[in-house]
Design an enzyme around this catalytic site. Structure first.
Site, PDB file in Angstrom:
ATOM      1  CB  ILE A 180      23.075   7.269 -14.248  1.00  0.00           C
ATOM      2  CG1 ILE A 180      21.792   6.568 -14.743  1.00  0.00           C
ATOM      3  CG2 ILE A 180      23.570   6.629 -12.961  1.00  0.00           C
ATOM      4  CD1 ILE A 180      21.910   5.077 -14.957  1.00  0.00           C
ATOM      5  NE  ARG A 200      32.732   9.375 -23.853  1.00  0.00           N
ATOM      6  CZ  ARG A 200      32.553   8.182 -24.407  1.00  0.00           C
ATOM      7  NH1 ARG A 200      33.539   7.312 -24.445  1.00  0.00           N
ATOM      8  NH2 ARG A 200      31.375   7.852 -24.918  1.00  0.00           N
ATOM      9  N   GLY A 263      26.579   4.443 -19.132  1.00  0.00           N
ATOM     10  CA  GLY A 263      25.596   3.904 -20.058  1.00  0.00           C
ATOM     11  C   GLY A 263      25.122   2.502 -19.693  1.00  0.00           C
ATOM     12  CG  HIS A 437       1.514  36.576 -10.880  1.00  0.00           C
ATOM     13  ND1 HIS A 437       2.809  36.601 -11.359  1.00  0.00           N
ATOM     14  CD2 HIS A 437       1.424  37.547  -9.930  1.00  0.00           C
ATOM     15  CE1 HIS A 437       3.482  37.546 -10.722  1.00  0.00           C
ATOM     16  NE2 HIS A 437       2.667  38.137  -9.857  1.00  0.00           N
TER      17      HIS A 437
HETATM   18  P1  NDP Z   1      23.726   7.860 -20.790  1.00  0.00           P
HETATM   19  O1  NDP Z   1      23.772   7.188 -22.100  1.00  0.00           O
HETATM   20  O2  NDP Z   1      22.733   8.926 -20.533  1.00  0.00           O
HETATM   21  O3  NDP Z   1      25.165   8.464 -20.452  1.00  0.00           O
HETATM   22  C1  NDP Z   1      26.317   7.682 -20.484  1.00  0.00           C
HETATM   23  C2  NDP Z   1      27.495   8.582 -20.182  1.00  0.00           C
HETATM   24  O4  NDP Z   1      28.666   7.797 -20.067  1.00  0.00           O
HETATM   25  C3  NDP Z   1      27.736   9.619 -21.272  1.00  0.00           C
HETATM   26  O5  NDP Z   1      28.127  10.802 -20.663  1.00  0.00           O
HETATM   27  C4  NDP Z   1      28.870   8.982 -22.067  1.00  0.00           C
HETATM   28  O6  NDP Z   1      29.714   9.924 -22.674  1.00  0.00           O
HETATM   29  C5  NDP Z   1      29.637   8.275 -20.984  1.00  0.00           C
HETATM   30  N1  NDP Z   1      30.368   7.119 -21.479  1.00  0.00           N
HETATM   31  C6  NDP Z   1      29.902   6.093 -22.227  1.00  0.00           C
HETATM   32  N2  NDP Z   1      30.874   5.199 -22.468  1.00  0.00           N
HETATM   33  C7  NDP Z   1      31.977   5.661 -21.872  1.00  0.00           C
HETATM   34  C8  NDP Z   1      33.306   5.193 -21.758  1.00  0.00           C
HETATM   35  N3  NDP Z   1      33.679   4.039 -22.323  1.00  0.00           N
HETATM   36  N4  NDP Z   1      34.197   5.917 -21.069  1.00  0.00           N
HETATM   37  C9  NDP Z   1      33.817   7.083 -20.494  1.00  0.00           C
HETATM   38  N5  NDP Z   1      32.581   7.590 -20.550  1.00  0.00           N
HETATM   39  C10 NDP Z   1      31.661   6.885 -21.233  1.00  0.00           C
HETATM   40  O7  NDP Z   1      23.588   6.669 -19.764  1.00  0.00           O
HETATM   41  P2  NDP Z   1      23.285   6.628 -18.218  1.00  0.00           P
HETATM   42  O8  NDP Z   1      24.087   5.488 -17.725  1.00  0.00           O
HETATM   43  O9  NDP Z   1      23.452   7.948 -17.568  1.00  0.00           O
HETATM   44  O10 NDP Z   1      21.749   6.276 -18.207  1.00  0.00           O
HETATM   45  C11 NDP Z   1      21.268   5.127 -18.901  1.00  0.00           C
HETATM   46  C12 NDP Z   1      19.851   5.318 -19.338  1.00  0.00           C
HETATM   47  O11 NDP Z   1      19.011   5.323 -18.227  1.00  0.00           O
HETATM   48  C13 NDP Z   1      19.629   6.624 -20.077  1.00  0.00           C
HETATM   49  O12 NDP Z   1      19.577   6.353 -21.439  1.00  0.00           O
HETATM   50  C14 NDP Z   1      18.323   7.125 -19.588  1.00  0.00           C
HETATM   51  O13 NDP Z   1      17.364   6.948 -20.594  1.00  0.00           O
HETATM   52  C15 NDP Z   1      17.966   6.252 -18.415  1.00  0.00           C
HETATM   53  N6  NDP Z   1      17.817   7.079 -17.206  1.00  0.00           N
HETATM   54  C16 NDP Z   1      16.830   7.996 -17.149  1.00  0.00           C
HETATM   55  C17 NDP Z   1      16.681   8.777 -16.030  1.00  0.00           C
HETATM   56  C18 NDP Z   1      15.610   9.798 -15.977  1.00  0.00           C
HETATM   57  O14 NDP Z   1      14.699   9.741 -16.788  1.00  0.00           O
HETATM   58  N7  NDP Z   1      15.667  10.745 -15.063  1.00  0.00           N
HETATM   59  C19 NDP Z   1      17.574   8.644 -14.889  1.00  0.00           C
HETATM   60  C20 NDP Z   1      18.588   7.673 -15.073  1.00  0.00           C
HETATM   61  C21 NDP Z   1      18.689   6.920 -16.191  1.00  0.00           C
HETATM   62  P3  NDP Z   1      29.336  10.625 -24.088  1.00  0.00           P
HETATM   63  O15 NDP Z   1      28.294  11.636 -23.788  1.00  0.00           O
HETATM   64  O16 NDP Z   1      30.631  11.236 -24.504  1.00  0.00           O
HETATM   65  O17 NDP Z   1      28.886   9.527 -24.974  1.00  0.00           O
END
Ligand code: NDP
Length: 466
Positions: A180, A200, A263, A437
């Site tokens: 997202i 982060r 997330g 192609h």
């Molecule tokens: P993701 O789990 O993909 O990413 C969450 C992000 O937030 C990660 O970068 C994570 O860091 C960070 N994060 C989590 N907790 C904290 C915190 N407390 N402080 C700071 N950073 C934090 O979730 P999204 O919200 O992006 O998406 C949710 C779900 O929606 C995904 O699992 C996906 O399956 C689905 N989705 C799919 C799409 C598609 O198919 N195109 C499009 C949008 C959503 P870190 O990496 O360090 O854990």
């Protein structure tokens, strides 16, 4: 015992709607469904669909620049009108919601537009106090965006809010580095908001192939997003019309808006699950077996509320399989092992299926085939952007274990690649296909030599005879 329904579904999103519709229309089940918000759920109302339309809108500036590269004078001299686009977007969502509702009604499903919670293993209670019994209950309530637990977190927006903004923020902070965050930063920057992305980690899209993560991070910067790695907000405070963000390193800045893309979590609170004896996992998800059955035999769950693979098409498959199994006497499990997905960044998308190079390295040996090139279309228009395609191939069996694409329309390509991978195709099978192609996808069938071999030989590999 006579029940009011054969099936009662809580949640009118992708998984719930599919299960209800198939159970009623294909198998003649008496089905009720409750939805507390809008029919269609996250994907249709506040997720995939409006997001992708916004991605298209955000790409118009770059498309105009490309047109100029092809000799079109003055392309892109207009301005983006959020109010006009947004009005049209909302009308489109109304149309889709109507189509979802009529699809259910035409299938014979009784729709209750209100919140429902479990009363017991065979009974749901609606917000108006009505109790309805069902032989089977399916929970398909999805997930909800999560804010990090920091002071002032309520001042930050969540992904749902992007679709209801009155106007675009002038300067916005996107927090997170997942699907997202990357897509929203692409949209906001493309529509004209000065966008900062604070993540982060050390490269966006954790869990993806490292090479793709690097390219995705660089591309965000190339389109103008101020990507700050190793950066995380510590607190938010209201300041005038904006929000002051204090980061963990002590620095602080004011933004017009802050958007958390940190997330999502299963939306199980207040559903009466624990009281009914339904076992939940560590993140509050409903624990289910391979048939999507919970610890209470009459209660099933599909989609993000089970926190398996949180993608719309997976929820749809789980809902359909549930209906086939329970009402169609056609037992069908969902294989979650090989699911393709795409992140709709621009100009290049990131699409993936199967093992990453790093995963293959851990269980190798694996041959890594990489094609990195400048696509003719953008090159001609004056862009240096590179596309990258990678195949991860089992070094012993020649089976293609993973495919990763960073390029225009990568999502379209990975959909097709999912077919041979699901069939167990080898690299030789890929090579046997004659290229189309000139296309981007032809690179996937014309990679002749591996770029490298990774991973040690398997420990249990029989010793070569002396
Ligand atoms: P993701 O789990 O993909 O990413 C969450 C992000 O937030 C990660 O970068 C994570 O860091 C960070 N994060 C989590 N907790 C904290 C915190 N407390 N402080 C700071 N950073 C934090 O979730 P999204 O919200 O992006 O998406 C949710 C779900 O929606 C995904 O699992 C996906 O399956 C689905 N989705 C799919 C799409 C598609 O198919 N195109 C499009 C949008 C959503 P870190 O990496 O360090 O854990």
């Amino acid at each position: 015992m006579k029940f009011d329904y054969d099936l009662f579904v809580i949640g009118g999103g992708s998984g719930g709607v599919r299960a209800a519709r198939i159970a009623a229309s294909e198998y003649g089940a008496r089905v009720g469904l409750a939805e507390e918000s809008r029919m269609g759920g996250t994907c249709v109302i506040r997720g995939c669909v409006p997001k992708k339309l916004m991605i298209f809108a955000s790409q118009a500036g770059a498309a105009a620049a490309e047109s100029r590269g092809y000799g079109w004078q003055g392309a892109g001299e207009g301005r983006f009108d959020w109010a006009e686009f947004h009005g049209k977007l909302l009308r489109e969502l109304d149309r889709l919601e109507g189509a979802y509702t009529s699809g259910l009604v035409n299938a014979g499903v009784e729709v209750h537009m209100q919140r429902a919670r479990l009363h017991d293993a065979h009974t749901v209670e609606l917000a108006d106090g009505q109790r309805l019994s069902a032989k089977h209950i399916l929970i398909a309530v999805g997930g909800r965006p999560q804010r990090p637990d920091i002071p002032g977190k309520e001042l930050g927006l969540i992904s749902d809010d992007l679709f209801t903004l009155d106007r675009l923020p002038g300067r916005v902070l996107v927090v997170g580095g997942g699907f997202i965050a990357c897509e929203f930063a692409t949209i906001l920057q493309g529509l004209g908001s000065a966008t900062v992305l604070a993540y982060r980690g050390d490269a966006v899209l954790r869990g993806f192939d490292a090479e793709m993560r690097r390219h995705a991070t660089e591309q965000l910067r190339a389109i103008g997003v101020d990507v700050r790695l190793g950066t995380n907000p510590a607190r938010l405070d209201r300041e005038g019309a904006g929000v002051r963000v204090t980061f963990e390193d002590g620095g602080s800045e004011i933004f017009d808006a802050v958007m958390f893309a940190t997330g999502r979590a299963p939306y199980t609170k207040g559903l009466g699950l624990e009281e009914a004896g339904v076992r939940l996992g560590r993140r509050g998800e409903i624990a289910v077996d391979e048939w999507s059955q919970s610890s209470v035999p009459s209660i099933y769950a599909v989609g993000d509320v089970t926190d398996r693979v949180n993608l719309t098409p997976v929820a749809i498959r789980e809902g359909h399989s549930f209906a086939d199994t329970i009402f169609g006497a056609r037992p069908r499990k969902v294989d979650h092992r090989l699911v393709a997905s795409a992140v709709y960044t621009r100009p290049h998308e990131v699409a993936t299926i199967g093992l990453t190079e790093e995963e293959a390295e851990a269980c190798g040996p694996a041959d890594i085939y990489v094609a990195s090139f400048r696509p003719m279309r953008s090159l001609f228009a004056g862009s240096d952007a590179r596309a990258v395609m990678k195949l991860v191939v089992d070094g012993e069996t020649d089976k293609v274990l993973g495919c990763h694409i960073f390029g225009p329309e990568a999502g379209e390509m990975i959909q097709m690649i999912a077919i041979p991978l699901g069939m167990g195709a080898t690299k030789a099978d890929f090579d046997a296909a004659i290229a189309v192609h000139p296309t981007l996808a032809e690179e996937l069938v014309t990679m002749r030599k591996p770029s490298r071999r990774v991973g040690a030989a398997k420990m249990d590999k029989p010793a070569a005879s002396a």
